[in-house]
Scaffold this motif. Sequence first.
Motif, PDB file in Angstrom:
ATOM      1  N   LYS A  54       0.852  -1.184   0.000  1.00 14.63           N
ATOM      2  CA  LYS A  54       0.000   0.000   0.000  1.00 14.63           C
ATOM      3  C   LYS A  54       0.891   1.238   0.000  1.00 14.63           C
ATOM      4  CE  LYS A  54      -2.281  -1.339   3.656  1.00 14.63           C
ATOM      5  NZ  LYS A  54      -3.258  -1.350   4.786  1.00 14.63           N
ATOM      6  N   VAL A  99      -6.400  -7.004  -7.262  1.00  9.37           N
ATOM      7  CA  VAL A  99      -6.250  -5.555  -7.142  1.00  9.37           C
ATOM      8  C   VAL A  99      -5.638  -5.068  -8.445  1.00  9.37           C
ATOM      9  CG1 VAL A  99      -5.206  -3.660  -5.859  1.00  9.37           C
ATOM     10  CG2 VAL A  99      -5.928  -5.729  -4.658  1.00  9.37           C
ATOM     11  N   ASP A 158      -4.960   1.889  -0.730  1.00  3.99           N
ATOM     12  CA  ASP A 158      -5.715   1.139   0.275  1.00  3.99           C
ATOM     13  C   ASP A 158      -5.419  -0.349   0.316  1.00  3.99           C
ATOM     14  OD1 ASP A 158      -7.207   3.496   1.008  1.00  3.99           O
ATOM     15  OD2 ASP A 158      -8.331   3.240  -0.860  1.00  3.99           O
ATOM     16  N   ARG A 159      -4.877  -0.899  -0.760  1.00  2.00           N
ATOM     17  CA  ARG A 159      -4.695  -2.342  -0.822  1.00  2.00           C
ATOM     18  C   ARG A 159      -3.335  -2.696  -1.417  1.00  2.00           C
ATOM     19  NH1 ARG A 159      -9.779  -4.755  -3.935  1.00  2.00           N
ATOM     20  NH2 ARG A 159      -8.947  -6.702  -3.060  1.00  2.00           N
ATOM     21  N   ARG A 203      -0.833  -5.311  -3.503  1.00  2.00           N
ATOM     22  CA  ARG A 203      -1.030  -6.085  -4.726  1.00  2.00           C
ATOM     23  C   ARG A 203       0.178  -6.980  -4.926  1.00  2.00           C
ATOM     24  NH1 ARG A 203       0.682  -5.228 -10.017  1.00  2.00           N
ATOM     25  NH2 ARG A 203      -0.550  -6.359 -11.574  1.00  2.00           N
TER      26      ARG A 203
END
Length: 310
Positions: A157, A184, A235-236, A238
């Motif tokens: 992130k 993602v 936010d995420r 990968r």
Amino acid sequence: MASVQNAPATFDFLAVNCVPESHVWTEQKGYPVVPESVGQDTMPVVDMADATDVAIATMVRAAEDWGGFLLVGHSVPIELLMSVEEQIKCLFARPATEKERAARGGGYGYGVPPYMLYFSNLMWSEGYTFSAADVRSKFRRIWPSGGDDYMHFWYPKCPEPERAMGLAPHTDSGFFTFILQSLVPGLQLLRRGPERWVTVPAQPGALAVVIGDLFHVLTNGCFHSVLHRAVVNQDRERVSMPYFLGPPKDMKVDPLHAAVLPGRRAMFRGMTWEEYMVIREKMFGKDASALTMLRVTDDEGEAELAQGMN
């Protein structure tokens, strides 16, 4: 360049709340981004289980127009792909001291991939490169009690994704790259006319296929290699796992005779993968493709045509 060469072996991405200067990415052209696969920018999907002429034509058009496609129907269980993704995350979550046990050497191992060293700033990712022949032994060096799944890239992130880059724009050198990516989105291909970055859908069970430079040469430019990059997410995290397929290192790759129309000439000089990599390394970080160095000049082409007619 100095900031990259002198950078520490590891960087704690999760411990910062802004992108440090060492990782600020400014070497980006202002091409627009197509965030979703829609309309004329709908990513082609090729079903490997479909052997009809329609499916084959879809793959050909994708190779000609896009330089890549999504591959489904490959019979790899989605459960296995999900397991691989989880193992990748677990690997990169290990303490830095453990990851450093497999520090990169001779082109393989944990750390910054060699091509990243040709850019002025660092990228927002960690990498682990391995050869298929010794993947298990390399894997055990970093995680002795881990499973048998394989891994490659982790994109943490990012607090300021607009100021960072996961992987810089580049083409791949071999024939094909098969990419397992998490759900993602982050992989983007550059489409022409006009230039824009198209985000590859993160479709469950699908593998992204990217055509490399040597397949571009093999098909005399009919199937083109594609510039691609990886962007990061606020936010995420990968992950991705690319598998690079190419010729034996000592095999000379020339344009196929079937790809050269009668009365025309081959557009590229033949060379081995190793020879091409020497040229390619000189072009990293420059606004040009290494393929331009392989193009046959007009004089060379005319001499080749004359020789073929005699």
